[in-house]
Design a protein around this motif. Structure first.
Motif, mmCIF file in Angstrom:
data_model
loop_
_atom_site.group_PDB
_atom_site.id
_atom_site.type_symbol
_atom_site.label_atom_id
_atom_site.label_comp_id
_atom_site.label_asym_id
_atom_site.label_seq_id
_atom_site.Cartn_x
_atom_site.Cartn_y
_atom_site.Cartn_z
ATOM 1 N N THR A 182 8.775 2.169 -1.725
ATOM 2 C CA THR A 182 8.630 0.839 -2.316
ATOM 3 C C THR A 182 9.479 0.696 -3.566
ATOM 4 N N SER A 183 9.429 1.693 -4.455
ATOM 5 C CA SER A 183 10.190 1.631 -5.703
ATOM 6 C C SER A 183 11.686 1.651 -5.433
ATOM 7 N N ALA A 184 12.117 2.491 -4.485
ATOM 8 C CA ALA A 184 13.537 2.579 -4.155
ATOM 9 C C ALA A 184 14.036 1.270 -3.556
ATOM 10 N N MET A 228 9.785 2.830 7.959
ATOM 11 C CA MET A 228 10.171 2.704 6.565
ATOM 12 C C MET A 228 10.376 1.251 6.163
ATOM 13 N N GLN A 229 10.859 0.420 7.084
ATOM 14 C CA GLN A 229 11.115 -0.988 6.783
ATOM 15 C C GLN A 229 9.844 -1.734 6.406
ATOM 16 N N ARG A 230 8.681 -1.242 6.877
ATOM 17 C CA ARG A 230 7.422 -1.906 6.515
ATOM 18 C C ARG A 230 7.208 -1.893 5.014
ATOM 19 N N TYR A 231 7.511 -0.767 4.370
ATOM 20 C CA TYR A 231 7.372 -0.682 2.923
ATOM 21 C C TYR A 231 8.337 -1.631 2.226
ATOM 22 N N HIS A 256 -3.394 0.538 5.181
ATOM 23 C CA HIS A 256 -2.267 0.889 4.341
ATOM 24 C C HIS A 256 -2.775 1.234 2.950
ATOM 25 N N VAL A 257 -2.455 2.422 2.486
ATOM 26 C CA VAL A 257 -2.866 2.807 1.143
ATOM 27 C C VAL A 257 -1.934 2.162 0.130
ATOM 28 N N ALA A 258 -2.427 2.032 -1.089
ATOM 29 C CA ALA A 258 -1.605 1.466 -2.154
ATOM 30 C C ALA A 258 -0.536 2.470 -2.563
ATOM 31 N N PRO A 259 0.684 2.004 -2.810
ATOM 32 C CA PRO A 259 1.735 2.923 -3.241
ATOM 33 C C PRO A 259 1.601 3.265 -4.720
ATOM 34 N N VAL A 260 1.911 4.506 -5.072
ATOM 35 C CA VAL A 260 1.997 4.902 -6.473
ATOM 36 C C VAL A 260 3.433 4.638 -6.913
#
Length: 308
Positions: A265-267, A289-292, A113-117
Motif C-alpha cells: 500500500t505504501s509503495a 497485489m493490484q488489490r492493495y 482483509h486486514v488493515a495495512p501497517v
C-alpha cells in the motif's frame, strides 16, 4: 478416473523414503491446517469415510460462521483424508460442489482483509522501544515491512541468510508460499534515513542478542534472555497486534500479514511501479497485489472532490 486408479495402486507398499517425500510435498503450515480442518469436521459429527450428504450437511451448518475460503479448504482436507486411505472422495461429488456453489452465491466469497501497517505506523510502533524485546521487535517490524515478508517467511530467516552489502543487506529467502520447490530468492533491504532503518535495526539486534548463527528472530524470556527457540508465525501476529495497540490502533484489525500489506500500500501510494513492487513481494502475478493498489487509490482523484 484412470489417473485415480493408478495413483491408488502406486500408494500400495510404498517405501519409507517415498513416504518421507510425500510428507514433504506439503508445507508444515498446510499440514497443520488440514489436521485442524479434519478435527473440526470430526468434532461436528463427521466421519471418515464420509458420504457426500454428510459433507454437504457440514458445509450448510457452518455456512454462516465460516468463510467460503475456509469451507473450500475443509473440503480439500476431507478429500485428502479419503485419498490417503484410498477411499472414494466425497469432495468430488456433485452434491458437495453444488452446496459450495450455493453458499458462494448466498454469502459471497470475499475474504477478510486486514488493515495495512503503513510506513508512518511502523515508525510510530518502533519509536520508543527499549530492552531486548524492544530490539527484537524493532528489527522484526522494520524488516517485515521493508521486505514485504509473510509471517512464515520472517520466522524462517537465519543469520546465515543475511549478507551485508554497501547499499544495505540482502536476505536469502530459502522458501516461500509460492516457492514450495525451494528455489529461493533474494530480497534487498536498503539503508533508510532516520531512526527507522531496518538494516541498522538488524545490526543492533544481532549485537545486543549475541546471535551469530541460526534463527534470526527468537523468543526472549521475562529475564531478557534470548533463547535458542525461534519465533512462530503466530508470535509475529501477536507482536504486530501488541505494537498496534500500543500506539492506539485497534489490534483486532491487524495481523502478521499487515506488514506485507502495508509495504504494498505504501509503495503504491508513493508511485512505485507494479513490477518493482512484485519484485520485492515475490508475487507471481499482479492480480493479488493490484488489490492493495486499488485500495490505496480509493480517494485519489475521487469525483466527489471535484464537486463544489
Amino acid at each position: 478416473m484412470k489417473k485415480s486408479v493408478i495413483d491408488r495402486r502406486s500408494m500400495r507398499n510404498v517405501s519409507p523414503q517415498v513416504q518421507q517425500y510425500l510428507q514433504a510435498s506439503l508445507s508444515d503450515n498446510t499440514r497443520r491446517a488440514y489436521s485442524h480442518d479434519i478435527e473440526h469436521f470430526l468434532a461436528w459429527g463427521g466421519r471418515i469415510p464420509a458420504t457426500p450428504a454428510r459433507v454437504a450437511s457440514y458445509l450448510a451448518h457452518h455456512a454462516q460462521t465460516l468463510s467460503y475460503a475456509t469451507l473450500c479448504r475443509r473440503v480439500v482436507a476431507i478429500g485428502r483424508a479419503h485419498s490417503i486411505k484410498r477411499l472414494p472422495s466425497p469432495a468430488h461429488a456433485e452434491m458437495v460442489k453444488s452446496t459450495l456453489h450455493g453458499i458462494r452465491r448466498t454469502t459471497g466469497s470475499a475474504q477478510r482483509h486486514v488493515a495495512p501497517v503503513l510506513l508512518q505506523d511502523v515508525k510510530a510502533m518502533v519509536k520508543d522501544m527499549t530492552g531486548m524485546k524492544g530490539a527484537r521487535d524493532r528489527a522484526l517490524l522494520l524488516t517485515g515491512f521493508a521486505g514485504a515478508f509473510r509471517r512464515s517467511e520472517l520466522v524462517m530467516i537465519r543469520v546465515e541468510d543475511i549478507q551485508f552489502v554497501d547499499e544495505g543487506l540482502v536476505i536469502r529467502l530459502r522458501r516461500g508460499k509460492t516457492d514450495q520447490a525451494g528455489q529461493g530468492r533474494d530480497i534487498a533491504i536498503p539503508f533508510m534515513r532516520g531512526k527507522s532503518c531496518p538494516v541498522k535495526a538488524i545490526t543492533s539486534w544481532l549485537v545486543q542478542s549475541g546471535i551469530s548463527s541460526g534463527a534470526l528472530f527468537r523468543s526472549v524470556d521475562r529475564y531478557s534472555h534470548v533463547t535458542e527457540q525461534g519465533l512462530s508465525p503466530q508470535s509475529v501476529a501477536l507482536i504486530v497486534k501488541q505494537r498496534a495497540e500500543a500506539i492506539g490502533l485497534d489490534s483486532r484489525q491487524f495481523s502478521g500479514h499487515s506488514l506485507r500489506a502495508g509495504f504494498v500500500t505504501s509503495a503504491a501510494k508513493s508511485g512505485a511501479s507494479s513490477w518493482k513492487i512484485c519484485q520485492q513481494t515475490g508475487h507471481q502475478s499482479e492480480a493479488v497485489m493490484q488489490r492493495y493498489i486499488r485500495d490505496s487509490h480509493l480517494f485519489t482523484d475521487n469525483p466527489l472532490g471535484k464537486i463544489r
